[in-house]
Scaffold this active site. Structure first.
Site, PDB file in Angstrom:
ATOM      1  N   GLU A  71       0.810  -1.228   0.000  1.00  0.00           N
ATOM      2  CA  GLU A  71       0.000   0.000   0.000  1.00  0.00           C
ATOM      3  C   GLU A  71       0.844   1.279   0.000  1.00  0.00           C
ATOM      4  OE1 GLU A  71      -2.786  -0.431   3.231  1.00  0.00           O
ATOM      5  OE2 GLU A  71      -3.731  -2.185   2.336  1.00  0.00           O
ATOM      6  N   GLU A 115      -6.342 -10.214  -1.934  1.00  0.00           N
ATOM      7  CA  GLU A 115      -7.075 -10.122  -0.665  1.00  0.00           C
ATOM      8  C   GLU A 115      -8.571  -9.945  -0.922  1.00  0.00           C
ATOM      9  OE1 GLU A 115      -5.443  -7.153   1.976  1.00  0.00           O
ATOM     10  OE2 GLU A 115      -3.390  -7.516   1.310  1.00  0.00           O
TER      11      GLU A 115
END
Length: 576
Positions: free
Chosen positions: A345, A449
């Protein structure tokens, strides 16, 4: 999208789709990341767009906001529309459409700006229920950039397409606009065609007896033992002490990611006091059950998820700590995992890059990672790239730019694209177009995910996303983010606390049965042959042995993989 048919009806359903597919408009997966002197022709000849190349002046087009419009011609004879005298971000060219809420729309255009630095240009639709972005691109001056996206509407009615950019000092140039509607059946046909082309190969089974004579009208069973396409689900330490959880998981998955157990804040809560007990125990469990593991994650750039002692470190001490961390976790598990999320991220967050240098720190991490564990795939990992067209921080353009930054920082080794896939809103046409754009990098892509927000249609939405991800030719693997906890899962559970499947779990079981646990029964022809098409993977073919009661079945293992040409057959001979 509507639910498909299953079980006995699956073959009929696919037969129907394959017949219908012959009449459906094929989907154009192409995307050009280059900035070109002249735009390419509009996809689908513009679809339902009136005057997509502006060869008829302003016909079909109007001003949105207070922009002034004119059609210009380049030196090469190319005509395009210009929106100038812009005072608001949304001042631009516009066209009105009637859009059907039961259809899926793919959108594309070529855009350029009049002057200055690069600027984000967004294609937006004003609909009866609100404003929705279909996609965006980083537009430049002096060359044309492709904007590709997609949209569905919640309510049928009149909509207005327009373009916007926060930089009001620039003129927005637009050409080769396309809006192509597809029915649900069209979209499913695209998925079916992609799976047949990319995920499956033709197989010819020849069954003969011990003397080489063909066995005619022989019933055979072909059973998939392992699929080539990785499909998994996250786990956590709850699985170590819960036999029901173990049984449920191991009967379904051969791939996993540890939810939190390999993260820095878990492994080194106190500086210089490392603890790998949880990740060691999980790795022992996965090894003993033949389950492959994605390493998640080496670094997380979100300041909230650093070990408590890290944020106060001075830059040099932080650099030393990160070097120690990457050598520790990757050195410990080198050769034992199939992939690493090296930096997590770092498009939304920049804690480490801000402290250690934006252009060099991530490149250094990947360079070190490639030396420590040269056998594992090295991933970037980010959210909202395929989930939210309005998130500029992690848009496909931003993702591709981040890859360029890492390359320019000095790392030129292998990279893979991790797309988290935490869906709040499900916009399947946008998801497909976003993956199209990322595929232009020619790097491996995983959905890492995957989950869908809770709600009454959670299972239905999960199925849409799963089928789209598996069917897209650029996607190489999927991991669900549904690690079980007695207190509840992150956002999406597949079972209740007694491990009875929920609606989401039923969807996963159907997907597994259809693609990752294939069983085909057939009958040989007059020459002992049986032909079929199989998902790539490892298989066993068998048939009853009627001569030797001690040996009840005769069988042979074989592998199905990509063939050179679609008309080729993998030939398997089974000798009785």
């Amino acid at each position: 999208m509507k639910t498909r048919c299953y079980s006995i009806l699956t073959l009929f359903c696919y037969f129907f789709i394959s017949r219908y597919a012959a009449h459906a408009t094929p989907y154009d997966y192409s995307f050009t990341n280059e900035c070109l002197e002249n735009p390419k022709n509009p996809q689908y000849n513009g679809g339902i767009v009136v005057n997509p190349e502006f060869k008829e002046g302003l016909k079909g087009w109007a001003s949105f906001g207070n922009a002034k419009l004119q059609v210009q011609r380049s030196e090469t004879g190319n005509e395009f529309i210009v929106a100038h005298q812009r005072n608001q971000s949304f001042d631009s060219a516009s066209q009105e459409f009637f859009m059907d809420h039961e259809k899926l729309y793919t959108f594309s255009a070529w855009v350029q700006i009049s002057n200055g630095d690069d600027a984000i240009v967004v294609a937006t639709f004003s609909t009866p229920t609100g404003f929705y972005d279909a996609g965006s691109t980083m537009a430049k001056s002096g060359c044309w950039s492709m904007l590709k996206g997609g949209i569905t509407v919640n309510q049928s009615g009149s909509t207005q397409l327009y373009f916007q950019s926060k930089n009001v000092s620039i003129d927005i140039w637009v050409d080769s606009v396309s809006l192509q509607p597809f029915t649900q059946e069209d979209w499913e046909a695209h998925q079916y065609q992609s799976i047949e082309k990319v995920r499956k190969s033709n197989v010819k089974i020849h069954v003969v007896d011990s003397e080489g004579k063909p066995l005619t009208n022989q019933t055979i069973t072909i059973s998939q033992k392992l699929a080539n396409f990785p499909f998994g689900c996250a786990i956590n330490t709850n699985i170590l002490t819960n036999q029901a959880y173990k049984n449920w998981f191991t009967s379904r998955f051969k791939y996993t990611t540890f939810e939190n157990e390999m993260k820095w804040y878990t492994n080194e809560r106190v500086q210089n006091q490392e603890d790998y007990s949880s990740s060691d125990a999980l790795l022992e469990f996965t090894k003993s059950n033949g389950i492959s593991v994605r390493g998640h994650n080496v670094f997380w750039d979100d300041p909230k998820y650093q070990p408590s002692w890290v944020p106060n470190l001075e830059p040099q001490k932080l650099a030393d700590a990160t070097t120690k961390r990457i050598k520790s976790v990757m050195g410990r598990y080198s050769g034992q995992v199939i992939a690493w999320d090296v930096v997590n991220e770092n498009m939304h967050f920049d804690f480490l890059e801000r402290k250690l240098g934006r252009m060099g720190s991530s490149s250094k991490f990947y360079s070190m990672a490639s030396v420590i564990d040269g056998h594992a795939d090295l991933f970037l990992n980010e959210y909202n790239t395929i989930e939210e067209p309005g998130d500029r921080l992690s848009s496909p353009d931003s993702y591709l730019k981040k890859i360029e930054e890492i390359r320019s920082g000095g790392y030129h080794g292998p990279l893979s694209i991790g797309l988290e896939g935490h869906f709040t809103n499900v916009n399947i046409p946008y998801m497909r177009s976003a993956i199209d754009k990322l595929a232009s990098s020619r790097l491996p892509i995983w959905i890492t995910e995957l989950d869908v927000k809770p709600g009454p249609n959670q299972g239905e939405l999960l199925e849409q996303v799963l089928r789209e991800a598996h069917a897209h030719p650029a996607v190489n693997g999927i991991v669900l983010w549904s690690a079980w906890s007695p207190k509840g899962c992150y956002r999406m559970c597949l079972t209740d606390n007694d491990f009875r499947t929920l609606a989401t779990g039923d969807v996963v079981d159907r997907i597994i049965k259809e693609f990752f646990g294939v069983v085909v029964t057939g009958t040989t022809d007059g020459e002992g042959f049986y032909e079929t098409s199989l998902i790539h993977g490892d298989y066993e073919v068998s048939y009853p042995n009627e001569k030797d009661v001690k040996l009840t079945r005769i069988s042979r293992d074989f592998k199905v993989d990509t063939l050179g040409y679609s008309e080729d057959f993998l030939y398997v001979k089974i000798l009785g």
